[in-house]
Write a protein that holds these residues in place. Structure first.
Motif, PDB file in Angstrom:
ATOM      1  N   LYS A  33     -50.706  -6.890 -18.079  1.00  0.00           N
ATOM      2  CA  LYS A  33     -49.331  -6.856 -18.657  1.00  0.00           C
ATOM      3  C   LYS A  33     -48.099  -6.376 -17.832  1.00  0.00           C
ATOM      4  CE  LYS A  33     -50.951  -7.044 -23.395  1.00  0.00           C
ATOM      5  NZ  LYS A  33     -50.653  -6.750 -24.785  1.00  0.00           N
ATOM      6  N   LYS A  34     -48.537  -5.282 -17.286  1.00  0.00           N
ATOM      7  CA  LYS A  34     -47.442  -4.845 -16.262  1.00  0.00           C
ATOM      8  C   LYS A  34     -47.171  -5.590 -15.330  1.00  0.00           C
ATOM      9  CE  LYS A  34     -46.589  -1.021 -13.095  1.00  0.00           C
ATOM     10  NZ  LYS A  34     -47.149   0.438 -12.633  1.00  0.00           N
ATOM     11  N   ALA A  35     -48.116  -6.612 -14.487  1.00  0.00           N
ATOM     12  CA  ALA A  35     -47.794  -7.377 -13.358  1.00  0.00           C
ATOM     13  C   ALA A  35     -46.888  -8.705 -14.130  1.00  0.00           C
ATOM     14  CB  ALA A  35     -48.957  -7.853 -12.833  1.00  0.00           C
ATOM     15  N   GLN A  36     -47.272  -8.822 -15.450  1.00  0.00           N
ATOM     16  CA  GLN A  36     -46.753 -10.245 -16.105  1.00  0.00           C
ATOM     17  C   GLN A  36     -45.153  -9.771 -16.186  1.00  0.00           C
ATOM     18  OE1 GLN A  36     -48.810 -11.772 -19.412  1.00  0.00           O
ATOM     19  NE2 GLN A  36     -50.633 -11.415 -18.342  1.00  0.00           N
ATOM     20  N   LEU A  37     -44.813  -8.528 -16.791  1.00  0.00           N
ATOM     21  CA  LEU A  37     -43.700  -7.913 -17.084  1.00  0.00           C
ATOM     22  C   LEU A  37     -42.865  -7.987 -15.930  1.00  0.00           C
ATOM     23  CD1 LEU A  37     -41.654  -6.390 -19.118  1.00  0.00           C
ATOM     24  CD2 LEU A  37     -42.704  -4.451 -18.576  1.00  0.00           C
ATOM     25  N   ILE A  38     -43.169  -7.604 -14.537  1.00  0.00           N
ATOM     26  CA  ILE A  38     -42.515  -7.495 -13.379  1.00  0.00           C
ATOM     27  C   ILE A  38     -42.238  -8.842 -13.126  1.00  0.00           C
ATOM     28  CG2 ILE A  38     -42.879  -6.909 -11.000  1.00  0.00           C
ATOM     29  CD1 ILE A  38     -44.656  -4.532 -11.984  1.00  0.00           C
ATOM     30  N   SER A  53     -40.619  -8.752 -25.930  1.00  0.00           N
ATOM     31  CA  SER A  53     -41.274  -8.516 -27.333  1.00  0.00           C
ATOM     32  C   SER A  53     -42.120  -9.573 -27.818  1.00  0.00           C
ATOM     33  CB  SER A  53     -40.565  -7.905 -28.085  1.00  0.00           C
ATOM     34  OG  SER A  53     -40.039  -6.878 -28.098  1.00  0.00           O
ATOM     35  N   LYS A  54     -41.508 -10.808 -27.760  1.00  0.00           N
ATOM     36  CA  LYS A  54     -42.191 -11.918 -28.419  1.00  0.00           C
ATOM     37  C   LYS A  54     -43.379 -12.336 -27.235  1.00  0.00           C
ATOM     38  CE  LYS A  54     -41.429 -16.834 -29.940  1.00  0.00           C
ATOM     39  NZ  LYS A  54     -40.620 -17.810 -29.951  1.00  0.00           N
ATOM     40  N   ARG A  55     -43.147 -12.278 -26.170  1.00  0.00           N
ATOM     41  CA  ARG A  55     -44.335 -12.714 -25.246  1.00  0.00           C
ATOM     42  C   ARG A  55     -45.562 -12.041 -25.323  1.00  0.00           C
ATOM     43  NH1 ARG A  55     -43.735 -14.545 -19.396  1.00  0.00           N
ATOM     44  NH2 ARG A  55     -46.183 -14.895 -18.899  1.00  0.00           N
ATOM     45  N   PHE A  56     -45.472 -10.738 -25.471  1.00  0.00           N
ATOM     46  CA  PHE A  56     -46.451  -9.517 -25.385  1.00  0.00           C
ATOM     47  C   PHE A  56     -46.890  -9.281 -26.430  1.00  0.00           C
ATOM     48  CE2 PHE A  56     -44.415  -8.928 -21.355  1.00  0.00           C
ATOM     49  CZ  PHE A  56     -45.416  -9.350 -20.475  1.00  0.00           C
ATOM     50  N   GLY A  57     -46.067  -9.561 -27.884  1.00  0.00           N
ATOM     51  CA  GLY A  57     -46.461  -9.211 -28.996  1.00  0.00           C
ATOM     52  C   GLY A  57     -46.024  -7.683 -29.420  1.00  0.00           C
ATOM     53  N   TRP A  58     -45.060  -7.122 -28.699  1.00  0.00           N
ATOM     54  CA  TRP A  58     -44.693  -5.800 -28.818  1.00  0.00           C
ATOM     55  C   TRP A  58     -43.364  -5.720 -29.707  1.00  0.00           C
ATOM     56  CZ3 TRP A  58     -44.154  -4.684 -22.757  1.00  0.00           C
ATOM     57  CH2 TRP A  58     -45.623  -4.691 -22.303  1.00  0.00           C
ATOM     58  N   LEU A  59     -43.250  -4.382 -30.269  1.00  0.00           N
ATOM     59  CA  LEU A  59     -42.247  -4.090 -31.158  1.00  0.00           C
ATOM     60  C   LEU A  59     -41.075  -3.823 -29.886  1.00  0.00           C
ATOM     61  CD1 LEU A  59     -43.687  -1.918 -33.909  1.00  0.00           C
ATOM     62  CD2 LEU A  59     -42.727  -4.194 -34.068  1.00  0.00           C
ATOM     63  N   PRO A  60     -40.076  -3.832 -30.512  1.00  0.00           N
ATOM     64  CA  PRO A  60     -38.771  -3.525 -29.532  1.00  0.00           C
ATOM     65  C   PRO A  60     -38.981  -2.349 -28.831  1.00  0.00           C
ATOM     66  CG  PRO A  60     -37.787  -4.764 -31.504  1.00  0.00           C
ATOM     67  CD  PRO A  60     -39.348  -4.364 -31.655  1.00  0.00           C
ATOM     68  N   HIS A  61     -39.093  -1.450 -29.556  1.00  0.00           N
ATOM     69  CA  HIS A  61     -39.340   0.229 -29.104  1.00  0.00           C
ATOM     70  C   HIS A  61     -40.316   0.203 -27.903  1.00  0.00           C
ATOM     71  CE1 HIS A  61     -42.070   0.681 -32.381  1.00  0.00           C
ATOM     72  NE2 HIS A  61     -42.662   1.659 -31.639  1.00  0.00           N
ATOM     73  N   THR A  62     -41.487  -0.541 -28.255  1.00  0.00           N
ATOM     74  CA  THR A  62     -42.659  -0.608 -27.166  1.00  0.00           C
ATOM     75  C   THR A  62     -42.197  -1.203 -25.881  1.00  0.00           C
ATOM     76  OG1 THR A  62     -43.897  -0.735 -29.353  1.00  0.00           O
ATOM     77  CG2 THR A  62     -45.029  -1.212 -26.795  1.00  0.00           C
ATOM     78  N   THR A  63     -41.264  -2.133 -25.933  1.00  0.00           N
ATOM     79  CA  THR A  63     -40.727  -3.126 -24.980  1.00  0.00           C
ATOM     80  C   THR A  63     -39.884  -2.180 -24.005  1.00  0.00           C
ATOM     81  OG1 THR A  63     -40.825  -5.237 -25.937  1.00  0.00           O
ATOM     82  CG2 THR A  63     -39.247  -5.099 -24.183  1.00  0.00           C
ATOM     83  N   ARG A  64     -38.956  -1.247 -24.877  1.00  0.00           N
ATOM     84  CA  ARG A  64     -37.957  -0.564 -24.132  1.00  0.00           C
ATOM     85  C   ARG A  64     -38.891   0.561 -23.480  1.00  0.00           C
ATOM     86  NH1 ARG A  64     -34.865  -1.747 -28.809  1.00  0.00           N
ATOM     87  NH2 ARG A  64     -35.927   0.288 -29.870  1.00  0.00           N
ATOM     88  N   ALA A  65     -40.025   1.040 -24.060  1.00  0.00           N
ATOM     89  CA  ALA A  65     -40.695   2.223 -23.460  1.00  0.00           C
ATOM     90  C   ALA A  65     -41.285   1.754 -22.101  1.00  0.00           C
ATOM     91  CB  ALA A  65     -41.815   2.664 -24.487  1.00  0.00           C
ATOM     92  N   ALA A  66     -41.794   0.406 -22.299  1.00  0.00           N
ATOM     93  CA  ALA A  66     -42.436  -0.295 -20.851  1.00  0.00           C
ATOM     94  C   ALA A  66     -41.455  -0.229 -19.693  1.00  0.00           C
ATOM     95  CB  ALA A  66     -43.073  -1.784 -21.315  1.00  0.00           C
ATOM     96  N   LEU A  67     -40.199  -0.652 -20.113  1.00  0.00           N
ATOM     97  CA  LEU A  67     -39.139  -0.671 -19.201  1.00  0.00           C
ATOM     98  C   LEU A  67     -38.811   0.794 -18.571  1.00  0.00           C
ATOM     99  CD1 LEU A  67     -36.586  -3.087 -20.812  1.00  0.00           C
ATOM    100  CD2 LEU A  67     -37.907  -3.650 -18.824  1.00  0.00           C
ATOM    101  N   THR A  68     -38.881   1.948 -19.409  1.00  0.00           N
ATOM    102  CA  THR A  68     -38.668   3.211 -19.070  1.00  0.00           C
ATOM    103  C   THR A  68     -39.640   3.523 -18.315  1.00  0.00           C
ATOM    104  OG1 THR A  68     -37.639   3.709 -21.108  1.00  0.00           O
ATOM    105  CG2 THR A  68     -38.611   5.432 -19.613  1.00  0.00           C
ATOM    106  N   ARG A  69     -41.079   3.083 -18.202  1.00  0.00           N
ATOM    107  CA  ARG A  69     -42.007   3.673 -17.550  1.00  0.00           C
ATOM    108  C   ARG A  69     -41.974   2.722 -16.086  1.00  0.00           C
ATOM    109  NH1 ARG A  69     -44.972   7.588 -17.701  1.00  0.00           N
ATOM    110  NH2 ARG A  69     -46.781   6.412 -16.961  1.00  0.00           N
TER     111      ARG A  69
END
Length: 102
Positions: A33-38, A53-69
């Motif tokens: 998922k990290k590679a797909q996000l990149i 969020s739609k692509r990975f089935g994540w909530l918005p706060h999870t998406t923002r956390a992934a961007l932070t990571r």
């Protein structure tokens, strides 16, 4: 079947060796998922939180956390704002030093 039972069944780990050869996947061809996000963030036009969020089935706060990571991992992520002042699109503008050296 209750919703909880369905979720538990979906989380069951399947032994790949037990699957028929047609359903087995090679681990080298599967993107994390990290590679797909990149890959999404490398697009010239960028992408927004709702799309990720739609692509990975994540909530918005999870998406923002992934961007932070990703930022913590050394990626430079730019954000373009709309006229209303809200962040609309994110895009990778620089990769970590280790990845640039390769």
């Amino acid at each position: 079947m209750t919703k909880q039972t369905a979720v538990m069944k979906a989380r069951e780990v399947v032994n790949p060796a037990a699957l028929p050869k047609a359903k087995r996947r090679k681990s080298s061809t599967r993107l994390t998922k990290k590679a797909q996000l990149i890959n999404l963030l490398h697009q010239e036009s960028g992408t927004n939180v709702a799309t990720i969020s739609k692509r990975f089935g994540w909530l918005p706060h999870t998406t923002r956390a992934a961007l932070t990571r990703l930022r913590q991992a050394g990626y430079e992520i730019s954000s373009e704002k709309t006229g209303q002042g809200k962040v609309s699109k994110y895009r990778i503008t620089g990769a970590p030093v280790e990845l640039n050296a390769r």
